[in-house]
Design a protein around this motif. Structure first.
Motif, PDB file in Angstrom:
ATOM      1  N   ASN A   9       0.869  -1.175   0.000  1.00 30.36           N
ATOM      2  CA  ASN A   9       0.000   0.000   0.000  1.00 30.36           C
ATOM      3  C   ASN A   9       0.905   1.223   0.000  1.00 30.36           C
ATOM      4  OD1 ASN A   9      -1.829   2.054   0.422  1.00 30.36           O
ATOM      5  ND2 ASN A   9      -2.770   1.161   2.237  1.00 30.36           N
ATOM      6  N   GLY A  11       1.701   5.106  -0.278  1.00 32.01           N
ATOM      7  CA  GLY A  11       1.162   6.450  -0.145  1.00 32.01           C
ATOM      8  C   GLY A  11       2.154   7.458  -0.694  1.00 32.01           C
ATOM      9  N   SER A  12       1.795   8.736  -0.631  1.00 34.10           N
ATOM     10  CA  SER A  12       2.652   9.765  -1.213  1.00 34.10           C
ATOM     11  C   SER A  12       4.009   9.833  -0.522  1.00 34.10           C
ATOM     12  CB  SER A  12       1.958  11.126  -1.144  1.00 34.10           C
ATOM     13  OG  SER A  12       1.642  11.454   0.200  1.00 34.10           O
ATOM     14  N   ARG A  90      -2.735  -2.186  -3.385  1.00 31.64           N
ATOM     15  CA  ARG A  90      -3.940  -1.382  -3.202  1.00 31.64           C
ATOM     16  C   ARG A  90      -3.890  -0.211  -4.180  1.00 31.64           C
ATOM     17  NH1 ARG A  90      -5.200   3.481   0.814  1.00 31.64           N
ATOM     18  NH2 ARG A  90      -7.462   3.567   0.586  1.00 31.64           N
ATOM     19  N   VAL A  92      -6.404   3.017  -5.210  1.00 33.36           N
ATOM     20  CA  VAL A  92      -7.594   3.682  -4.687  1.00 33.36           C
ATOM     21  C   VAL A  92      -8.698   3.778  -5.733  1.00 33.36           C
ATOM     22  CG1 VAL A  92      -8.498   5.901  -3.879  1.00 33.36           C
ATOM     23  CG2 VAL A  92      -6.453   4.926  -2.837  1.00 33.36           C
ATOM     24  N   HIS A  93      -8.384   4.273  -6.932  1.00 34.99           N
ATOM     25  CA  HIS A  93      -9.459   4.562  -7.892  1.00 34.99           C
ATOM     26  C   HIS A  93      -9.292   3.761  -9.168  1.00 34.99           C
ATOM     27  CE1 HIS A  93     -12.905   6.743  -9.238  1.00 34.99           C
ATOM     28  NE2 HIS A  93     -12.758   7.726  -8.366  1.00 34.99           N
ATOM     29  N   ALA A 119      -8.387  10.793  -8.597  1.00 40.15           N
ATOM     30  CA  ALA A 119      -7.768  10.557  -7.278  1.00 40.15           C
ATOM     31  C   ALA A 119      -6.339  11.089  -7.294  1.00 40.15           C
ATOM     32  CB  ALA A 119      -7.798   9.075  -6.926  1.00 40.15           C
ATOM     33  N   HIS A 122      -3.937  10.019  -4.476  1.00 38.01           N
ATOM     34  CA  HIS A 122      -3.724   8.607  -4.183  1.00 38.01           C
ATOM     35  C   HIS A 122      -3.171   7.796  -5.352  1.00 38.01           C
ATOM     36  CE1 HIS A 122      -6.828   9.911  -1.222  1.00 38.01           C
ATOM     37  NE2 HIS A 122      -6.110   9.178  -0.409  1.00 38.01           N
ATOM     38  N   ASN A 123      -3.798   7.889  -6.520  1.00 36.12           N
ATOM     39  CA  ASN A 123      -3.369   7.043  -7.625  1.00 36.12           C
ATOM     40  C   ASN A 123      -1.909   7.232  -8.025  1.00 36.12           C
ATOM     41  OD1 ASN A 123      -5.969   5.960  -7.717  1.00 36.12           O
ATOM     42  ND2 ASN A 123      -6.033   5.979  -9.954  1.00 36.12           N
ATOM     43  N   ASN A 126       0.060   5.145  -5.635  1.00 34.02           N
ATOM     44  CA  ASN A 126      -0.191   3.724  -5.904  1.00 34.02           C
ATOM     45  C   ASN A 126       0.576   3.271  -7.139  1.00 34.02           C
ATOM     46  OD1 ASN A 126      -3.743   4.171  -5.142  1.00 34.02           O
ATOM     47  ND2 ASN A 126      -2.027   3.919  -3.745  1.00 34.02           N
ATOM     48  N   ASP A 147      -9.975  -0.002  -4.586  1.00 38.34           N
ATOM     49  CA  ASP A 147     -10.926   0.389  -3.545  1.00 38.34           C
ATOM     50  C   ASP A 147     -12.333   0.568  -4.100  1.00 38.34           C
ATOM     51  OD1 ASP A 147      -9.066   0.388  -1.543  1.00 38.34           O
ATOM     52  OD2 ASP A 147      -9.203   2.527  -1.090  1.00 38.34           O
ATOM     53  N   THR A 230     -15.596  11.285  -5.156  1.00 41.43           N
ATOM     54  CA  THR A 230     -14.394  11.334  -4.318  1.00 41.43           C
ATOM     55  C   THR A 230     -14.771  10.819  -2.927  1.00 41.43           C
ATOM     56  OG1 THR A 230     -14.719  13.514  -3.300  1.00 41.43           O
ATOM     57  CG2 THR A 230     -13.828  13.466  -5.554  1.00 41.43           C
TER      58      THR A 230
END
Length: 397
Positions: A9, A11-12, A90, A92-93, A119, A122-123, A126, A147, A230
């Motif tokens: 997973n 993240g930024s 994972r 997100v979108h 997203a 997030h994307n 990811n 997600d 969103t």
């Protein structure tokens, strides 16, 4: 090939990972690299040797994943000896393009890249996790678990906004929903607790953490959910407003002079519990409320009122409800939120047992009375396990 899946997973500025036995859910090891790109990063690994922590510079996500691989070798279990089945990511979108988990190839990466505007926070992160893992594990199948995928079963009347058709057709404006891996796992686990087939079980799932969402699951398929285009729409959250009059942003731009960026930032990062009470940590909010803080009291009441509204609305959507289930940090640990949100719904067949609800228990458990027509459960979510078993399912298909 084993049943072990490395779940990532990204993240930024962080990378979480877990080594999961997909059939049992057992996590042999897990870890977190955070503050990636900052002067001083932190890496935590939990494995057979216990917990180890290091503080050092972590320039990028590749460095973070290399740290994780090194920790597996140094502190176990060794990835080389496991014959991994896959790496599960994972994402997100997935927009309307992905209604299920999918094997990652160049075409999928290109499609997820096109979805970045939906997203933007997030994307991209990811995708970076995917690119890094594909470089470091070139011979392993890589699977994207979205997600949004679980909510792609929503019927048109649930996902369509009443806006100009051009917005829908040209710009993809619709309800997508999020927290899908959690809602999928929890609804399936609830059916197991009821000793019923998921295809014959109707549940209202309340995922209550810093981010909050509700879903109506009919026969194992999501038919309504609170988050929209969103993650901002729906329930009151830690820093997000949830539902509000869509004319409010225009009013603030016209009368106060706020920019679209100002409003977007405020609604996502400075609203919700934080906006009302100055605190988005629910434990601290409950402490402030108990001390008599009126802002914390109002925030708590607004939070529970919104949950109650959604329970009633989703009861109407499902027509027949077998269970209401609470999950995630607040849902699993705040007995007062559970009781306040469902208090007075006995006419709907929802009867909480106060002793069961207040027990300091962990794990999946029933908190309704034995004669409650609608069962009420607390079910800890396990998104890593859901990602692992979906990834394995894709590989074996």
């Amino acid at each position: 090939m084993s049943d072990h899946v490395l779940v990532i997973n990204a993240g930024s500025s962080s990378l979480k990972y877990s080594l999961v036995e997909a059939r049992t859910g057992e996590a042999a090891a897990s870890g977190l690299a955070e503050r990636i790109g900052e002067r001083q990063g932190r890496h935590l690994h939990r494995g057979p040797d216990g917990e180890t922590e290091t503080t050092r510079s972590i320039p990028g996500h590749e460095d973070a994943l290399r740290l994780a691989i090194g920790a597996f070798e140094s502190h176990g279990p060794s990835l080389d000896g496991l014959d991994l089945a896959a790496v599960g990511h994972r994402v997100v979108h997935g927009g309307s393009r992905f209604s299920a988990s999918a094997l990652i190839d160049d075409a999928l990466v290109a499609e997820v890249t096109e979805l970045v505007p939906l997203a933007p926070l997030h994307n991209p992160a990811n995708l970076e996790g995917i690119r890094v893992a594909r470089r470091l594990f070139p011979n392993l199948p890589q699977v994207a678990v979205f997600d949004t995928a679980f909510h792609q079963s929503l019927p048109p009347q649930a996902y369509t906004y009443a806006v100009p058709l051009a917005w829908l057709e040209d710009h993809g404006i619709r309800r997508y929903g999020f927290h899908g891996t959690s809602h999928a796992f929890v609804s399936q686990e609830t059916a197991r607790l009821l000793e019923r087939d998921p295809a014959e079980t109707n549940t209202i799932v309340l995922h209550l953490g810093n981010g909050c969402s509700a879903s109506a699951v009919r026969g194992g398929r999501s038919v309504e959910t609170s988050m929209g285009l969103t993650p901002l729409e729906g329930l009151v959250m830690g820093t997000r407003s949830g539902d509000l009059d869509p004319a409010i942003p225009a009013y603030l731009m016209r009368e106060v002079g706020l920019s679209a960026e100002d409003i977007d930032l405020a609604l996502n990062s400075a609203s919700g519990l934080k906006g009302l009470a100055g605190e988005n940590d629910f434990r601290e909010l409950e402490r402030l409320r108990a001390s008599g803080d009126e802002h914390a009291g109002l925030a708590f009441d607004v939070y529970c009122h919104r949950i109650r509204k959604y329970v009633g609305a989703y009861y109407a959507v499902l027509e027949t409800v077998d269970a209401v289930v609470f999950t995630a940090g607040v849902g699993e640990h705040s007995a007062e939120v559970r009781a306040t949100s469902l208090n007075g719904l006995e006419r709907l067949g929802i009867c909480i047992d106060n002793d069961r609800n207040n027990e300091p228990a962990t794990g999946a458990r029933r908190i309704s009375t034995d004669d409650s027509e609608v069962a009420v459960f607390v079910v800890p979510t396990n998104e890593e396990w859901q990602i692992a078993r979906e990834a394995l399912g894709v590989v074996l298909a």
